[in-house]
Design an enzyme around this catalytic site. Structure first.
Site, PDB file in Angstrom:
ATOM      1  N   HIS A  80      44.712  44.645  40.430  1.00  0.00           N
ATOM      2  CA  HIS A  80      45.807  45.079  39.556  1.00  0.00           C
ATOM      3  C   HIS A  80      46.572  46.274  40.130  1.00  0.00           C
ATOM      4  O   HIS A  80      47.710  46.512  39.754  1.00  0.00           O
ATOM      5  CB  HIS A  80      45.274  45.342  38.143  1.00  0.00           C
ATOM      6  CG  HIS A  80      44.986  44.071  37.417  1.00  0.00           C
ATOM      7  ND1 HIS A  80      45.517  43.766  36.195  1.00  0.00           N
ATOM      8  CD2 HIS A  80      44.249  42.986  37.791  1.00  0.00           C
ATOM      9  CE1 HIS A  80      45.114  42.551  35.834  1.00  0.00           C
ATOM     10  NE2 HIS A  80      44.336  42.064  36.787  1.00  0.00           N
ATOM     11  N   HIS A 132      36.592  35.895  40.772  1.00  0.00           N
ATOM     12  CA  HIS A 132      36.280  35.525  39.388  1.00  0.00           C
ATOM     13  C   HIS A 132      34.852  35.029  39.229  1.00  0.00           C
ATOM     14  O   HIS A 132      34.434  34.713  38.121  1.00  0.00           O
ATOM     15  CB  HIS A 132      37.283  34.480  38.886  1.00  0.00           C
ATOM     16  CG  HIS A 132      38.632  35.069  38.594  1.00  0.00           C
ATOM     17  ND1 HIS A 132      39.741  34.328  38.286  1.00  0.00           N
ATOM     18  CD2 HIS A 132      39.049  36.370  38.577  1.00  0.00           C
ATOM     19  CE1 HIS A 132      40.780  35.118  38.072  1.00  0.00           C
ATOM     20  NE2 HIS A 132      40.382  36.374  38.272  1.00  0.00           N
TER      21      HIS A 132
HETATM   22  C1  HEM Z   1      45.074  34.319  41.057  1.00  0.00           C
HETATM   23  C2  HEM Z   1      45.617  35.040  40.135  1.00  0.00           C
HETATM   24  C3  HEM Z   1      44.813  35.797  39.108  1.00  0.00           C
HETATM   25  C4  HEM Z   1      44.986  35.753  37.773  1.00  0.00           C
HETATM   26  C5  HEM Z   1      46.035  34.962  37.020  1.00  0.00           C
HETATM   27  C6  HEM Z   1      43.971  36.594  37.192  1.00  0.00           C
HETATM   28  C7  HEM Z   1      43.819  36.850  35.853  1.00  0.00           C
HETATM   29  C8  HEM Z   1      42.682  37.361  35.282  1.00  0.00           C
HETATM   30  C9  HEM Z   1      42.411  37.425  33.870  1.00  0.00           C
HETATM   31  C10 HEM Z   1      43.364  36.978  32.768  1.00  0.00           C
HETATM   32  C11 HEM Z   1      41.171  37.917  33.715  1.00  0.00           C
HETATM   33  C12 HEM Z   1      40.423  38.129  32.403  1.00  0.00           C
HETATM   34  C13 HEM Z   1      40.542  39.534  31.961  1.00  0.00           C
HETATM   35  C14 HEM Z   1      39.775  39.759  30.681  1.00  0.00           C
HETATM   36  O1  HEM Z   1      38.667  39.261  30.555  1.00  0.00           O
HETATM   37  O2  HEM Z   1      40.301  40.451  29.829  1.00  0.00           O
HETATM   38  C15 HEM Z   1      40.663  38.198  35.024  1.00  0.00           C
HETATM   39  C16 HEM Z   1      39.432  38.698  35.287  1.00  0.00           C
HETATM   40  C17 HEM Z   1      39.046  39.152  36.516  1.00  0.00           C
HETATM   41  N1  HEM Z   1      39.810  39.151  37.654  1.00  0.00           N
HETATM   42 FE1  HEM Z   1      41.487  38.130  37.921  1.00  0.00          FE
HETATM   43  N2  HEM Z   1      43.218  37.115  38.184  1.00  0.00           N
HETATM   44  C18 HEM Z   1      43.699  36.681  39.378  1.00  0.00           C
HETATM   45  C19 HEM Z   1      43.254  37.016  40.637  1.00  0.00           C
HETATM   46  C20 HEM Z   1      42.274  37.961  40.842  1.00  0.00           C
HETATM   47  C21 HEM Z   1      41.978  38.553  42.108  1.00  0.00           C
HETATM   48  C22 HEM Z   1      42.732  38.266  43.406  1.00  0.00           C
HETATM   49  C23 HEM Z   1      40.944  39.402  41.906  1.00  0.00           C
HETATM   50  C24 HEM Z   1      40.248  40.316  42.870  1.00  0.00           C
HETATM   51  C25 HEM Z   1      40.303  40.236  44.165  1.00  0.00           C
HETATM   52  C26 HEM Z   1      40.567  39.304  40.526  1.00  0.00           C
HETATM   53  C27 HEM Z   1      39.508  39.936  39.940  1.00  0.00           C
HETATM   54  C28 HEM Z   1      39.087  39.717  38.652  1.00  0.00           C
HETATM   55  C29 HEM Z   1      37.776  40.072  38.136  1.00  0.00           C
HETATM   56  C30 HEM Z   1      36.643  40.687  38.939  1.00  0.00           C
HETATM   57  C31 HEM Z   1      37.751  39.720  36.804  1.00  0.00           C
HETATM   58  C32 HEM Z   1      36.603  39.885  35.816  1.00  0.00           C
HETATM   59  C33 HEM Z   1      36.808  41.185  35.095  1.00  0.00           C
HETATM   60  C34 HEM Z   1      35.779  41.464  34.025  1.00  0.00           C
HETATM   61  O3  HEM Z   1      35.068  40.556  33.586  1.00  0.00           O
HETATM   62  O4  HEM Z   1      35.695  42.645  33.610  1.00  0.00           O
HETATM   63  N3  HEM Z   1      41.424  38.453  39.905  1.00  0.00           N
HETATM   64  N4  HEM Z   1      41.600  37.862  35.956  1.00  0.00           N
END
Ligand code: HEM
Length: 365
Positions: A161, A282
């Protein structure tokens, strides 16, 4: 690359050819295909004052070659940089005469016709600090004190982010700590607590040495991955923080389909393969891709099963995760990573290094 071309590039950088030591001149030869500016050679000369800086330069070239991998053929005059262990100062010493290392500055020379590539060059941490410094050890140590497996997912998300606002075309956004000004944005909901966790470590570190938010977050994300069983990743230090928020609306929305995700990552300078590799993040968190605190390739294995299509599985994954598995290009990478965790770890590591160097302004440049 001819001598004349080398001389031209040196001239562009205001250096004399005789000052350059061929042993440390590295040549990137671009493939004509895919390059809007046509076929040409890019000469990049890194000549460092200190051996440690030379080692940082080796890492910089690794990152650079990864970012240009679809277009550029990396060829090295001598020696083979890829064979130099970044931690092996002796090896670095043996290929760079110390007199040259000490007297010459790091320079980057490109041909004028390749100026459109300069945003890509922003990945280059030309003045970044090397990896094995006291500074790095201190940051890592303090981050480890505040990090736990349960907090790892939030910290890794923080990296994306902050860095994911990067726009290659106008060189805005990127890994600059601006996330601390953006915590009220809806897409950053939940990230305040991750910042708070790191704030503690930052305060401890700053009692001894200054550290930017961008460096803190880059190191912390890497530590989060390793703590949960993922690959060790050593980032460079020296990122400067932005003084305000980045432009809004640059992060991908979870409702995007595969083509929207690809376009969004392309605007950040990332390929489809890198999109798929980074999305493997993820695997951490509670979206149903195996253990929420294990960094492994279960993300890809679960994607292939498409559990969201059967009763009771609707909560697994985000719409953006589901979209990847419906795309021909993405599915090829999903299959590879599901079959081969080592390949996922390697590709994730490289994409992560590129992410945390996106749009960076390096200290001292
Ligand atoms: C491809 C596009 C991506 C989208 C649309 C996206 C969107 C999201 C969303 C909506 C969540 C859920 C947040 C929540 O639970 O409130 C999430 C979780 C997460 N995202 Fe992404 N994300 C993307 C790519 C990435 C990338 C590139 C990374 C890191 C390199 C990443 C790392 C994470 C992690 C680690 C979580 C889990 C967070 C938690 O459970 O606290 N995401 N993401």
């Amino acid at each position: 690359m001819t001598c004349g071309a080398v001389g031209l590039a040196c001239g562009a950088a205001g250096l004399h050819l005789t000052e350059l030591d061929c042993a440390t001149s590295l040549i990137l030869t671009s493939g004509a295909a895919g390059m809007a500016c046509g076929a040409a050679d890019i000469s990049i000369y890194y000549i460092k004052k200190e051996v440690k800086e030379f080692v940082a330069c080796v890492r910089a070239l690794e990152i650079m070659s990864s970012s240009l991998s679809n277009h550029l053929l990396l060829s090295l005059q001598r020696p083979s940089v890829s064979t130099i262990n970044p931690n092996d100062h002796a090896a670095a010493c043996s290929v760079v005469p110390s007199s040259k290392r000490r007297e010459l500055i790091c320079c980057l020379a490109t041909f004028p016709c390749l100026l459109p590539l300069t945003p890509i060059m922003s990945y280059l941490p030309a003045n970044a600090m090397p990896l094995d410094t006291k500074e790095y050890v201190l940051i890592k140590q303090e981050v480890r004190k505040v990090l736990s497996k349960a907090k790892a997912a939030g910290v890794l998300r923080l990296v994306f982010h902050d860095a994911g606002t990067f726009q290659l075309d106008d060189n805005t956004g990127g890994m600059n700590g601006s996330i601390i000004y953006e915590l009220e944005r809806p897409e950053n909901a939940g990230l305040k607590k991750s910042v708070k966790v790191l704030q503690k470590a930052k305060t401890e570190i700053e009692a001894i040495q200054p550290v930017s938010w961008a460096d803190m977050i880059a190191v912390a994300g890497a530590e989060a991955v390793e703590l949960c069983g993922g690959p060790p990743i050593q980032v460079l230090l020296g990122r400067l923080d932005s003084l305000g928020a980045d432009p809004e609306g640059k992060l991908p929305e979870e409702s995007l389909g595969a083509s929207g995700l690809k376009k969004c990552f392309q605007r950040m300078g990332f390929s489809t393969q890198e999109l798929v590799a980074l999305s493997g993040a993820h695997t951490l968190g509670s979206k149903g891709f195996g253990s929420p605190t294990s960094f492994d390739n279960s993300y890809y294995k679960v994607l292939l099963e498409k559990p969201w299509t059967s009763a009771g599985g609707s909560m697994i994954g985000l719409p953006s995760d589901h979209a990847l598995v419906e795309d021909d290009e993405c599915i090829r990478w999903i299959n590879k990573y599901a079959d081969n965790e080592n390949m996922f770890f390697e590709d994730f590591k490289n994409a992560y290094l590129k992410l945390v160097n996106s749009g960076v302004r390096w200290n001292g440049l």
